[in-house]
Write an enzyme that holds these catalytic residues in place. Structure first.
Site, PDB file in Angstrom:
ATOM      1  N   SER A 254       0.831  -1.199   0.000  1.00  0.00           N
ATOM      2  CA  SER A 254       0.000   0.000   0.000  1.00  0.00           C
ATOM      3  C   SER A 254       0.871   1.257   0.000  1.00  0.00           C
ATOM      4  O   SER A 254       1.642   1.468  -0.933  1.00  0.00           O
ATOM      5  CB  SER A 254      -0.960  -0.047   1.198  1.00  0.00           C
ATOM      6  OG  SER A 254      -1.968   0.937   1.074  1.00  0.00           O
TER       7      SER A 254
ATOM      8  N   ASP B 147      -9.861  -3.463  -5.900  1.00  0.00           N
ATOM      9  CA  ASP B 147      -9.341  -2.789  -4.705  1.00  0.00           C
ATOM     10  C   ASP B 147     -10.083  -1.468  -4.533  1.00  0.00           C
ATOM     11  O   ASP B 147     -10.028  -0.598  -5.402  1.00  0.00           O
ATOM     12  CB  ASP B 147      -7.833  -2.547  -4.872  1.00  0.00           C
ATOM     13  CG  ASP B 147      -7.155  -2.062  -3.603  1.00  0.00           C
ATOM     14  OD1 ASP B 147      -7.787  -1.307  -2.835  1.00  0.00           O
ATOM     15  OD2 ASP B 147      -5.983  -2.416  -3.379  1.00  0.00           O
TER      16      ASP B 147
ATOM     17  N   HIS C 289      -8.303  -4.758  -0.874  1.00  0.00           N
ATOM     18  CA  HIS C 289      -7.065  -4.057  -0.536  1.00  0.00           C
ATOM     19  C   HIS C 289      -6.246  -4.867   0.457  1.00  0.00           C
ATOM     20  O   HIS C 289      -6.636  -5.033   1.615  1.00  0.00           O
ATOM     21  CB  HIS C 289      -7.368  -2.675   0.044  1.00  0.00           C
ATOM     22  CG  HIS C 289      -6.131  -1.842   0.235  1.00  0.00           C
ATOM     23  ND1 HIS C 289      -5.328  -1.458  -0.816  1.00  0.00           N
ATOM     24  CD2 HIS C 289      -5.540  -1.346   1.358  1.00  0.00           C
ATOM     25  CE1 HIS C 289      -4.310  -0.754  -0.362  1.00  0.00           C
ATOM     26  NE2 HIS C 289      -4.413  -0.684   0.955  1.00  0.00           N
TER      27      HIS C 289
END
Length: 424
Positions: A204, A333, A362
């Site tokens: 991320s 996502d 995610h």
């Protein structure tokens, strides 16, 4: 909807991927290695879209136990000063330190002084996501297969400043363009372990930081390979996509903003000492974009949060990468949205390959039984590169710092995201 949790997998790469030499003398290429490392993606059919997958991360918190020893590093940059914490995966121990995350204890000065080694173990440097740390579930799932492997990988996690119960000791915080701490650790590892092949993986926000780092380093990057998982790539696009929907704004933006506020309030005394943040303003923040407006613009000097997003994005940087680079994303996502993924840039750089699954959410990819699919391509890719590829044979064709167009008489700088007109 994909049938019974069976996600489709697609790959995006240059038509002529980077050629790699195997240890047995045969030839392969980066895309073939990435495809070989990627197993079928069979996810839990009850978690049938990106929201369900992502929501489940709050419920399923089981993960392999990983033990760490922590070392506090003094930043060696004149401007970006202060300290940051690095957690090294170690054998199980019984020490308990209530000030640290579970199964984490400090290195003694004597033990850390003797950490340098001439061994040839592959070493992985990990960057976590926004407000996370070495204790994160998705991270532990991913590195456990390497620690449990016969090759006995070395693993360390660079914690963003203030995260994972680390102290903030200056006014220099972290953001998506904050590459100096990982750069320092990579350079330190290169000196402390001169014979170890070094790899990186980021999740991320950590994926964005890692991508920016390897792009900035270009042909000089000491890493032999890197993986970016759930990378938001274009932060402005991702932010605006979240604000378009109720779930995006009132769930994801609000939760991330709340988490960042909690992090800052845990370090309030230090931040009052080292920064000019307005605490009354921070206490009114609800969403992540409001947090970035109140914090990034003040501590870094960006005029707006969108200016920060544009500057810190790593989408253009894809074209400057000159080491084997594997990106893993989910098309559904809801946070690192698919529309922010720079697929055309991946097609132009033979050093990069994108793997996209139709399901996964995610940093989720929950399988039946609670396993996490993304751990498989990560560990498979790293193991294959370390065991089967002649890493020293990988030679960058160009440094990647700029791309010149003689016809147009221009020069484009991927990391700076600027096009210069050359003088005639």
């Amino acid at each position: 909807m994909d049938w019974f949790g069976r996600a489709k997998i697609s790959f995006t790469s240059s038509p002529e991927p980077l050629v790699l030499e195997e240890r047995d003398g045969s030839k392969t290429n980066l895309r073939e290695v990435c495809e070989k490392a990627t197993p079928p993606c069979q996810l839990n059919p009850l978690l049938f879209n990106g929201h369900m997958q992502t929501f489940w991360t709050a419920v399923n918190t089981e993960a392999p136990h990983i033990y760490y020893r922590r070392k506090i590093f003094d930043a060696n940059h004149k401007t970006y000063n202060g300290t940051f914490a690095v957690d090294f995966a170690v054998d199980p121990h019984d020490e308990v330190d209530e000030t640290l995350p579970p199964r984490t204890a400090y290195y003694s000065e004597e033990d850390f002084a003797n950490i340098a080694s001439d061994d040839t173990r592959p070493m992985l440097i990990v960057l976590h996501g926004l407000s996370g740390g070495s204790h994160e579930v998705y991270l532990r799932h991913s590195v456990h297969p390497l620690l449990d492997d016969g090759e006995n990988w070395a693993v360390c996690v660079v914690n963003s400043r203030g995260c994972a119960n680390s102290a903030i000791t200056s006014g220099v915080l972290f953001n998506a363009r904050a590459t100096w701490d990982v750069r320092q650790i990579v350079n330190w590892a290169r000196e402390a372990f001169p014979n170890r092949p070094l790899f990186g993986v980021g999740f991320s926000l950590g994926a964005c930081i890692l991508t920016n780092y390897v792009a900035e380093e270009g042909a000089a990057c000491p890493l032999k390979g890197a993986i970016a998982v759930g990378n938001p790539f274009n932060l402005e696009v991702s932010s605006k996509a979240l604000l378009r929907t109720y779930l995006g704004k009132e769930v994801y933006q609000r939760v991330m903003g709340s988490n960042m506020n909690k992090l800052l309030n845990a370090h309030k005394d230090s931040l009052l000492q080292h920064t000019n943040l307005e605490w009354d303003r921070l206490n009114k923040v609800k969403y992540l974009y409001e947090f970035d407006r109140a914090v990034q613009t003040v501590t870094w000097g960006y005029p707006t949060e969108d200016a920060y997003y544009r500057d810190a994005s790593c989408a253009d940087g894809i074209m400057a990468i000159r080491i084997p680079f594997f990106a893993i994303s989910a098309a559904d996502d809801p946070i690192a949205v698919d529309e922010a993924v720079p697929k055309e840039e991946f097609k132009q750089n033979p050093y990069t390959v994108l793997c996209s699954t139709s399901l996964g959410g995610h940093l989720s990819w929950f399988e039946i039984g609670g396993g996490r699919w993304h751990a498989k391509p990560i560990s498979n890719f790293l193991k294959y590169m370390a065991k089967n590829i002649k890493l020293d044979s990988i030679m960058p064709a160009a440094d990647g710092h700029y791309m010149e167009s003689p016809k147009a008489k221009t020069r484009f700088y991927p990391v700076r995201r600027k096009l210069d007109i050359l003088e005639p």
